[in-house]
Design an enzyme around this catalytic site. Structure first.
Site, PDB file in Angstrom:
ATOM      1  N   THR A  38       0.821  -1.217   0.000  1.00 40.77           N
ATOM      2  CA  THR A  38       0.000   0.000   0.000  1.00 40.77           C
ATOM      3  C   THR A  38       0.849   1.258   0.000  1.00 40.77           C
ATOM      4  OG1 THR A  38      -1.746  -1.176   1.142  1.00 40.77           O
ATOM      5  CG2 THR A  38      -1.820   1.193   1.305  1.00 40.77           C
ATOM      6  N   TYR A  51      -8.583   0.923  -3.592  1.00 43.71           N
ATOM      7  CA  TYR A  51      -7.294   1.375  -4.121  1.00 43.71           C
ATOM      8  C   TYR A  51      -6.551   0.164  -4.645  1.00 43.71           C
ATOM      9  CZ  TYR A  51      -4.781  -0.679  -0.221  1.00 43.71           C
ATOM     10  OH  TYR A  51      -4.252  -1.572   0.667  1.00 43.71           O
ATOM     11  N   SER A  84       1.593  -7.718  -0.799  1.00 43.27           N
ATOM     12  CA  SER A  84       2.403  -8.693  -0.068  1.00 43.27           C
ATOM     13  C   SER A  84       1.709 -10.033   0.150  1.00 43.27           C
ATOM     14  CB  SER A  84       2.909  -8.108   1.239  1.00 43.27           C
ATOM     15  OG  SER A  84       1.889  -8.017   2.184  1.00 43.27           O
ATOM     16  N   THR A 117       1.625  -4.641   4.140  1.00 38.32           N
ATOM     17  CA  THR A 117       1.540  -4.965   5.567  1.00 38.32           C
ATOM     18  C   THR A 117       1.023  -6.385   5.841  1.00 38.32           C
ATOM     19  OG1 THR A 117      -0.642  -3.950   5.681  1.00 38.32           O
ATOM     20  CG2 THR A 117       1.237  -2.563   6.269  1.00 38.32           C
ATOM     21  N   ASP A 118       0.409  -7.015   4.816  1.00 36.76           N
ATOM     22  CA  ASP A 118      -0.218  -8.326   5.056  1.00 36.76           C
ATOM     23  C   ASP A 118       0.772  -9.404   5.496  1.00 36.76           C
ATOM     24  OD1 ASP A 118      -2.533  -7.096   4.307  1.00 36.76           O
ATOM     25  OD2 ASP A 118      -2.874  -8.274   2.492  1.00 36.76           O
ATOM     26  N   LYS A 190       0.569  -8.241  12.630  1.00 36.18           N
ATOM     27  CA  LYS A 190      -0.526  -7.389  12.197  1.00 36.18           C
ATOM     28  C   LYS A 190      -1.757  -7.826  12.997  1.00 36.18           C
ATOM     29  CE  LYS A 190      -2.699  -5.464   8.089  1.00 36.18           C
ATOM     30  NZ  LYS A 190      -2.833  -5.494   6.619  1.00 36.18           N
ATOM     31  N   GLU A 312      -0.504 -31.000  27.570  1.00 36.56           N
ATOM     32  CA  GLU A 312      -1.539 -32.018  27.346  1.00 36.56           C
ATOM     33  C   GLU A 312      -1.093 -33.053  26.319  1.00 36.56           C
ATOM     34  OE1 GLU A 312      -5.848 -31.045  27.346  1.00 36.56           O
ATOM     35  OE2 GLU A 312      -5.131 -28.974  27.325  1.00 36.56           O
TER      36      GLU A 312
END
Ligand code: GLU
Length: 355
Positions: A38, A51, A84, A117-118, A190, A312
């Protein structure tokens, strides 16, 4: 104009420029490696959410923030120009090789990577394990494209360059700068799909702040990283072993897990419920896969907290590894690198606790 006057004027001009030239010469060399996202995106409207990411080339991303030239000597390089979600191992290897080369040849004092940012946190952690130098490597991005009202990309880039240029950013591993905060690559994630304050490290908090380029660190990462890494890539690494992630849920069909285990993957991260728990049926499948040679790591779908050994699940009995506090997506990265080095399980487990 006579010759004497011309000489005198040239001399005076040079004298006036000297402080500027020497100030520029003493600025740190920061290389901006652009991958898209972005921060290189644009939309038709300043208030609409639609966008397209990754449209501007690195030159345009840098030129949009001329203030960068006051704090560093900036040069840009385009590694790729993607959203990304399309990040690939191939680009990670290219980034790691280029950063190591820039530092080896003394061509940069620090590196900034602009990124969507992903998957930014994954690239950050991959580089945290594969960059072999203690100089700053800083990832940044933006949640809003430059065309939006209150776009965050320009300040994020300015702050990232300031962090990469700061002497006290060295030897802290790969850093992420978003929304005035500095995070370590291991813990950052994120946590919000759209808010500019999207990134957080719930386990450790941010390492510090950067306010209009003023860098303050409050703490340092407690895990090993970068130049201390035993996972450094060989220069000929062309790909990494395939590792898959399965997200656990109530009523999961064990046959799906079995199919994935038998699909030719070399490692599996099972993001179980709670403390990385698989259902009884899935446990049977994972135990068989592990006995047949698949490296199985238990991680968790829960956002915070570590996955602990032998709680466990009897990890010692089944030969499972736990991810400690790494998210499943970061646990996958460490496992790919460890499998590439053909490390034994005990050594891989140690790496999860140390890195
Ligand atoms: N999905 C895009 C990416 O990760 C846009 C997200 C962003 O950069 O904020 O590149």
């Amino acid at each position: 104009m006579n010759k004497y006057l011309l000489k005198k004027m040239t001399f005076a001009l040079l004298l006036a420029l000297l402080p500027l030239l020497s100030a520029a010469a003493s600025l740190p060399d920061i290389r901006v490696l652009a991958t898209g996202g972005t921060i290189a995106g644009s939309g038709a409207s300043a208030t609409g959410s639609a966008y397209k990411a990754a449209v501007s080339p690195v030159e345009k991303v840098i030129a949009a923030v001329p203030e960068l030239n006051q704090i560093a000597k900036i040069r840009g390089e385009q590694i790729c120009n993607i959203s990304s979600q399309d990040m690939k191992i191939e680009y990670w290897l290219k980034l790691a090789a280029r950063i190591n080369q820039l530092f080896r040849l003394g061509l940069a004092d620090g590196v900034v990577i602009t990124h969507g940012t992903d998957t930014l946190e994954e690239t950050a952690y991959f580089l945290n394990l594969t960059v072999a130098y203690d100089k700053p490597v800083v990832l940044t991005g933006s949640m809003r494209p430059g065309s939006a009202l209150s776009a965050d990309g320009a300040m994020n880039l300015y702050n990232a360059v300031a962090v990469a240029a700061a002497e006290n950013s060295r030897n802290k591993g790969v850093l992420v700068v978003m929304n005035d905060r500095i995070y370590s690559a291991r813990g950052v994630k994120k946590c919000d799909t759209i808010n500019p304050a999207a990134f957080a490290d719930h386990e450790n908090g941010p390492l510090g702040r950067v306010n209009y380029g003023k860098v303050t660190f409050n703490t340092r990462p407690d895990k090993r990283h970068t130049y201390q890494s035993t996972l450094k890539l060989g220069i000929f690494a062309a790909t990494l072993p395939e590792v898959a992630i399965i997200h656990g849920y109530a009523g999961i069909n064990p046959q799906i897990v079995e199919t994935i285990c038998k699909s030719g993957i070399k490692g599996l991260v099972y993001a179980g419920v709670g403390n990385g728990n698989p259902s009884e049926e899935v446990l049977t499948v994972l135990a068989k896969a592990s006995a047949d040679g698949l490296t199985v790591v238990r991680a968790s779908r829960v956002p915070d907290g570590p996955v602990t050994l032998d709680a466990e699940v009897d990890d010692a009995k089944y030969g499972f590894i736990v991810s400690d506090s790494l998210t499943p997506q970061k646990a996958r990265i460490l496992l790919m690198l460890a499998l590439q080095k053909q490390l034994p399980k005990s050594e891989i487990q140690r790496l999860y606790f140390e890195y």
